[in-house]
Motif scaffolding. Sequence first.
Motif, PDB file in Angstrom:
ATOM      1  N   TRP A 185       0.815  -1.214   0.000  1.00  0.00           N
ATOM      2  CA  TRP A 185       0.000   0.000   0.000  1.00  0.00           C
ATOM      3  C   TRP A 185       0.851   1.267   0.000  1.00  0.00           C
ATOM      4  N   LYS A 194      -0.933  -5.471  -8.330  1.00  0.00           N
ATOM      5  CA  LYS A 194      -2.044  -4.564  -8.642  1.00  0.00           C
ATOM      6  C   LYS A 194      -2.642  -4.872 -10.009  1.00  0.00           C
ATOM      7  N   ASP A 238      -8.248   1.047  -5.356  1.00  0.00           N
ATOM      8  CA  ASP A 238      -7.229   1.219  -4.328  1.00  0.00           C
ATOM      9  C   ASP A 238      -7.058  -0.098  -3.572  1.00  0.00           C
TER      10      ASP A 238
END
Length: 525
Positions: A354, A366, A374
Amino acid sequence: MADRLHGPLHQIISPTQSAFIPNCLISDNILVAHEMFLYIKRRKKGKDKFLALKLDMGKAYDILEWTFIEAMLLKLGFLHYWVSRVMSCIQSVSYSLLINGCIKGSIAPTRGIRQGDPIHQQYLFYAHKHLLQLSEEQRGLESYMELEFGIEVLQSPTFYLLMIVFFFSQVKLGEISSLNQCLDLYCKAMSQEINLKKSSLTFSPNTHVKFKRWLSRVLKVPYCDGPSKYLGLPTDFGISKKDLFREVKEQTLNKLQGWKKKYLSHAEKEILLKASLSPMSNFAGSHFKLAVSHHEDVRKAASNFYWGDSENDSKIHWISWERLGRSKNRGGFGFRDSRLQNQALLAKAAWRLWSSPETHWARFIKSIYFPTLDFLRARLGHNPSWGWCSILEGRDALQEGLLWQIGDGALVDIWQDKWIQSLPHYKLQYPKPVGCTLSTVANIIGPVTRYWRLYLLQQFFHQSDRDAILKINLSLFPSADKLIWGASKDGVFSVKLVYHLLSNLKQVRDKDGAACKASTSRCLQ
């Protein structure tokens, strides 16, 4: 010279190299390898076929050519004066033989570098960069193995350690021949040798056996079902996680074998358990969620060892292991709960994913699971890997310690979000009063004065909540709200703080559960 050469290292070498680089860990590629091999092994249908080539470089230090090092440094843009200084350090080495306690002769080598050389790692990084450049020039960016997950397509053809290189490619004649030429040219330039016994080929299940045999002959590398482990951890996870981490459990429990428990005091046993038991599972627990049975077996073995149990003799456990696991200022001995420790270690992986989204492994994860979201709002998805499930387990622990740092207050819900560090759980302790229309923190901040609106705080908030809010200092210049690590005053993340946070939450839940159970039993009576 070593420190100065280490400075531009991250700008020169490939982003797939994660060892000895600031803000990167040597184990970052474990999750990348886990996802890549999982993708290949799940490719059972379709026209596109993929392979993974593991190469083990034999004698990577001993036969590295000096002329190649010099040419590579010059090609990277280093000045001739600097390169000559580096080469003078490399070429000035000499060896002598110790025979019967007497020094005899002198040997002056013409190639190779010493592993004790302060910059021997940089040499190999630059050499591997040459291999990656050759592969890009020979194969072209359009022929890289593309993993089509979600919307973003991430090209990840190669990653490597010091002496182990992984290539991922499609099963095409042009790519395989180009890769073979690249490897031959690289080995000739560096005088490197590929250890064929430790190298292997892995194909997707939709590849015919004839292609496997033919490509194995072309590359001179045997094919198999793939490496079962990478950096000591499994690459393929089946249904039973208990069998996969059986070796980790055995190594952990073997630390308690062989010690004469009768001659050790409780203080000595405490030191032994803290020094040798937890670190054995920490490496595996930093990347994957361990089985529940693993934690139960470790807890049972540690408790039996501490109280002196054996196969034929059972002792009385005067204090429960949960009480012994409390911190010393709460009356315990500070023994770590392996399950909470595993979750705290996974929280570190979630924190790095993160807080450092620009790293190679973070972009890779990701692109697979949350290309448009997010990380904190990412979902489990369909048929996820065990690595992703483990990261989400760590994210749950991470979110327990995150709170909002107030900027303009537009993104923070007053009554639901965590934004007050001095209060338990970082939330208001009293519910929203009837008739109150305040929703976000921006409603109780003066837009001009940049101070709390006292009349609203006195009207709708309890005194304890109001006092905690007034302790928050607001900036004179409004900015966007952002999430920070709130378990420490300076905002620095640490596994120790996560563990203590999870331990405190567990004690609160156990206490509430016991009180609820007691009240229920009284009502039944």
